[in-house]
Design an enzyme around this catalytic site. Structure first.
Site, PDB file in Angstrom:
ATOM      1  N   ASP A   1     -16.849 -15.147 -22.552  1.00  0.00           N
ATOM      2  CA  ASP A   1     -17.452 -15.437 -21.361  1.00  0.00           C
ATOM      3  C   ASP A   1     -18.895 -15.730 -21.291  1.00  0.00           C
ATOM      4  O   ASP A   1     -19.147 -16.760 -20.560  1.00  0.00           O
ATOM      5  CB  ASP A   1     -17.547 -13.673 -20.804  1.00  0.00           C
ATOM      6  CG  ASP A   1     -16.267 -13.150 -20.403  1.00  0.00           C
ATOM      7  OD1 ASP A   1     -15.144 -13.832 -20.471  1.00  0.00           O
ATOM      8  OD2 ASP A   1     -16.027 -12.010 -20.573  1.00  0.00           O
TER       9      ASP A   1
ATOM     10  N   GLU B   1       4.828 -10.712  -5.705  1.00  0.00           N
ATOM     11  CA  GLU B   1       3.684 -11.223  -6.691  1.00  0.00           C
ATOM     12  C   GLU B   1       4.224 -10.715  -8.239  1.00  0.00           C
ATOM     13  O   GLU B   1       3.318 -10.983  -9.200  1.00  0.00           O
ATOM     14  CB  GLU B   1       2.557 -10.369  -6.342  1.00  0.00           C
ATOM     15  CG  GLU B   1       2.191  -8.793  -6.582  1.00  0.00           C
ATOM     16  CD  GLU B   1       2.757  -8.493  -5.268  1.00  0.00           C
ATOM     17  OE1 GLU B   1       2.566  -7.286  -5.207  1.00  0.00           O
ATOM     18  OE2 GLU B   1       3.562  -8.739  -4.467  1.00  0.00           O
TER      19      GLU B   1
ATOM     20  N   CYS C   1       5.458  -6.029   1.692  1.00  0.00           N
ATOM     21  CA  CYS C   1       5.607  -4.478   1.654  1.00  0.00           C
ATOM     22  C   CYS C   1       4.749  -3.710   2.811  1.00  0.00           C
ATOM     23  O   CYS C   1       5.269  -3.912   3.814  1.00  0.00           O
ATOM     24  CB  CYS C   1       5.185  -4.015   0.348  1.00  0.00           C
ATOM     25  SG  CYS C   1       5.629  -2.515   0.011  1.00  0.00           S
ATOM     26  N   TYR C   2       3.813  -3.082   2.420  1.00  0.00           N
ATOM     27  CA  TYR C   2       3.103  -2.503   3.545  1.00  0.00           C
ATOM     28  C   TYR C   2       2.598  -3.422   4.687  1.00  0.00           C
ATOM     29  O   TYR C   2       2.433  -3.203   5.596  1.00  0.00           O
ATOM     30  CB  TYR C   2       2.112  -1.477   3.190  1.00  0.00           C
ATOM     31  CG  TYR C   2       1.136  -0.651   4.035  1.00  0.00           C
ATOM     32  CD1 TYR C   2       1.784   0.447   4.543  1.00  0.00           C
ATOM     33  CD2 TYR C   2       0.196  -1.113   4.766  1.00  0.00           C
ATOM     34  CE1 TYR C   2       1.015   1.216   5.478  1.00  0.00           C
ATOM     35  CE2 TYR C   2      -0.490  -0.539   5.665  1.00  0.00           C
ATOM     36  CZ  TYR C   2      -0.287   0.913   6.138  1.00  0.00           C
ATOM     37  OH  TYR C   2      -0.779   1.565   6.860  1.00  0.00           O
TER      38      TYR C   2
ATOM     39  N   GLY D   1       0.750  -1.090  -0.094  1.00  0.00           N
ATOM     40  CA  GLY D   1       0.160   0.046   0.090  1.00  0.00           C
ATOM     41  C   GLY D   1       0.913   1.074   0.071  1.00  0.00           C
ATOM     42  O   GLY D   1       2.280   1.063   0.115  1.00  0.00           O
TER      43      GLY D   1
ATOM     44  N   HIS E   1       7.819  -7.199  -3.101  1.00  0.00           N
ATOM     45  CA  HIS E   1       6.583  -7.525  -3.569  1.00  0.00           C
ATOM     46  C   HIS E   1       6.855  -8.941  -4.467  1.00  0.00           C
ATOM     47  O   HIS E   1       7.407  -8.799  -5.600  1.00  0.00           O
ATOM     48  CB  HIS E   1       6.216  -6.583  -4.935  1.00  0.00           C
ATOM     49  CG  HIS E   1       5.745  -5.229  -4.494  1.00  0.00           C
ATOM     50  ND1 HIS E   1       4.279  -5.031  -3.821  1.00  0.00           N
ATOM     51  CD2 HIS E   1       6.010  -4.112  -3.912  1.00  0.00           C
ATOM     52  CE1 HIS E   1       4.042  -4.112  -3.267  1.00  0.00           C
ATOM     53  NE2 HIS E   1       5.158  -3.304  -3.424  1.00  0.00           N
TER      54      HIS E   1
ATOM     55  N   LYS F   1     -10.289 -13.843 -16.517  1.00  0.00           N
ATOM     56  CA  LYS F   1     -10.286 -14.438 -17.965  1.00  0.00           C
ATOM     57  C   LYS F   1      -9.563 -15.472 -18.137  1.00  0.00           C
ATOM     58  O   LYS F   1     -10.061 -16.516 -18.895  1.00  0.00           O
ATOM     59  CB  LYS F   1      -9.789 -13.219 -18.852  1.00  0.00           C
ATOM     60  CG  LYS F   1     -10.077 -13.688 -20.249  1.00  0.00           C
ATOM     61  CD  LYS F   1     -11.384 -13.621 -20.707  1.00  0.00           C
ATOM     62  CE  LYS F   1     -11.800 -12.187 -20.955  1.00  0.00           C
ATOM     63  NZ  LYS F   1     -13.272 -12.375 -21.653  1.00  0.00           N
TER      64      LYS F   1
END
Length: 525
Positions: A232, A176, A86-87, A59, A174, A380
């Site tokens: 979809d 990710e 992180c945060y 954040g 991070h 997706k």
């Protein structure tokens, strides 16, 4: 009915990070189900979800600033495995009695991390020297009691810590993002080694869960599916058909806002592949009349959403009458709403309402159906995998995304038959050339936009022209939450431009949109 998934979630607590949705995707790539919640959700409500684990996102705030998002220590004492990033790492350290302060050693971007224990839970089987992605001005200078420091960097004396007994873990960077070279390994180590979670979030399990949930909810009622022919709605239709069989009728509304040859493709390819009961409604005149004189994009979306549902309501009455099934009325409407649709429409995790999405934001208040949204919890790429699991043809599964409002939101200006004709011809050329160049899988989608309210001077032949510009918007993305413009080879762009300006006389200029998301959205309207 929204999603009904028989999985204890890994809850991602969003502290305002631009990567919160990405964290959720990375967890799912480890075949573990995840959900995102805002940091404003109470600890009691988070724990009421019976989470399998909790991940605290990054954040933009400083943990010691007034009004900064705080972490309720109850989360850390509930016996649930927790991983801070992180945060989230700093908030975790502070809540446990550690020290977070400005050290004067800020770190942004690629940073070398020294892993001090390569046999630890998070770093097992990884090298001691790693490149990680940092974005912090504060650092944990003193680890909380009971925490073992397992990594350091030049700007963060406590860059990672672990407590296996309490199953609490964290890293300053991070993991990710792809720039952290072992980031996914670190996250998977937390999920599988630290939290002890299995790998049961698979397309097969999603299909099994949703089929059971749909059968239970629908009973013997009839169901309509809003079929557009896109990925979809096609996967949603196949999933519901697997659940209720001939209780499902797919309704394809030709609203006149489709691309060239699209209506015929839906009627032929989808029916041939699935054998579903398909009703085609020709509503072109109705939609064009409703959109006459309208140029505001949000108004267009709401009009298209309203008219779409009204057509379905009539289709439902027709289905009941044609099949003589008064005892089992059409009660349910299937839509191919995805997780990013919900988030962008303000329906997820406290997100801002970026736009009224065609699936979730433009429906009238007096909707006469109850919604079934079996893909609402999916990204997706997960939808494509579920489609393949269901046997949906690859030509449909890998089709580029196309918005429900169709070309109506790719015309900047009034939606008229003439403007639609111009855009259809230009769009068909762009799609054909991208396919010819073998770029269909590389490009997430390539909206072709007509600037109907703009004209520019040009020279064609020996004469001066005053034609419309066409915008090409090729983008690459994993889930549409973020995107970057695709670096299409210049020779392909040149061929598209030459063909459009030669074959569509109303267009005398082709331009390329090179904006990422954020700050721009994928669609222009």
């Amino acid at each position: 009915m929204t999603e009904s998934l028989q999985h204890a979630p890994v809850v991602v607590v969003d502290f305002g990070a631009q990567y919160a949705q990405l964290i959720a995707r990375r967890v799912r790539e480890a075949q573990v189900y995840s959900e995102v919640v805002p940091y404003t959700m109470s600890a009691a409500d988070i724990l009421a979800k019976e989470p399998a684990a909790i991940v605290l996102s990054g954040g933009p705030s400083s943990v010691y600033e007034e009004g900064a998002p705080s972490l309720d220590p109850q989360i850390l004492h509930a016996g649930v495995p927790v991983f801070g990033m992180c945060y989230g790492f700093q908030a975790m350290a502070q809540a446990l009695g550690g020290t977070v302060a400005k050290t004067g050693l800020r770190e942004y971007g690629n940073t070398r991390a020294d892993i001090t224990d390569t046999h630890s839970t998070l770093f097992n089987g990884q090298p001691a020297d790693q490149s990680v992605w940092m974005s912090h001005g504060d650092s944990v200078s003193e680890a909380p009691d009971g925490m073992r420091v397992t990594a350091t960097t030049s700007g963060a004396p406590v860059a990672a810590f672990e407590d296996d007994e309490r199953r609490l873990y964290g890293v300053q960077w991070h993991p990710e993002v792809m720039h952290s070279t072992f980031g996914q390994r670190v996250l998977e180590n937390f999920l599988h080694r630290g939290a002890g979670l299995g790998s049961d979030w698979t397309p097969g399990n999603v299909v099994e869960d949703q089929v059971a949930a749909i059968r239970e909810v629908v009973g013997e009622d009839r169901v309509l599916c809003a079929l557009s022919g896109g990925v979809d709605s096609s996967v949603a239709a196949a999933l519901v058909q697997r659940a209720v069989g001939d209780q499902l009728t797919c309704v394809f509304v030709d609203h006149g806002l489709l691309r060239q040859g699209e209506a015929e493709q839906v009627e032929e390819e989808f029916v041939a592949a699935t054998g579903v009961d398909l009703v085609v409604v020709d509503a072109k005149d109705r939609f064009l009349e409703a959109l006459a004189g309208v140029t505001d994009p949000e108004t267009k979306r709401k009009i298209i959403g309203r008219e779409f549902i009204r057509v379905f309501e009539q289709a439902a009455r027709d289905v009941v009458q044609d099949r003589g099934d008064i005892e089992h009325p059409v009660k349910w409407l299937v839509q191919g709403t995805l997780y990013p649709d919900v988030v962008e429409s303000g329906g997820g995790s406290g997100a801002a309402n970026i736009k009224s999405h065609h699936n979730v934001g433009g429906l009238p208040d007096d909707l006469q159906f109850e919604l079934i949204e079996p893909l609402r919890a999916l990204f997706k790429d997960e939808v494509r995998q579920v489609g393949l699991e269901l046997g949906v043809p690859e030509a449909i599964v890998w089709r580029q995304p196309f918005p429900g409002p169709g070309l109506g939101i790719r015309i900047i200006g009034e939606v008229t038959e003439d403007n639609l004709d111009i855009l259809r011809r230009a769009d068909a050329i762009a799609r054909a050339e991208l396919t010819e160049a073998g770029l269909d899988r590389e490009i997430w989608q390539c909206p072709v936009v007509l600037l109907a309210d703009v004209r520019s001077v040009g020279v064609q032949g020996d004469g001066r022209t005053y034609g419309h510009p066409i915008v090409l918007r090729p983008v690459s993305s994993e889930d549409a939450m973020t995107a970057d413009w695709t670096r299409v080879p210049h020779e392909v762009l040149a061929k598209i431009s030459n063909r459009i300006t030669n074959e569509v006389p109303e267009v005398n200029r082709v331009v390329l949109d090179v904006t990422s998301k954020p700050p721009g959205t994928i669609e222009w309207e």
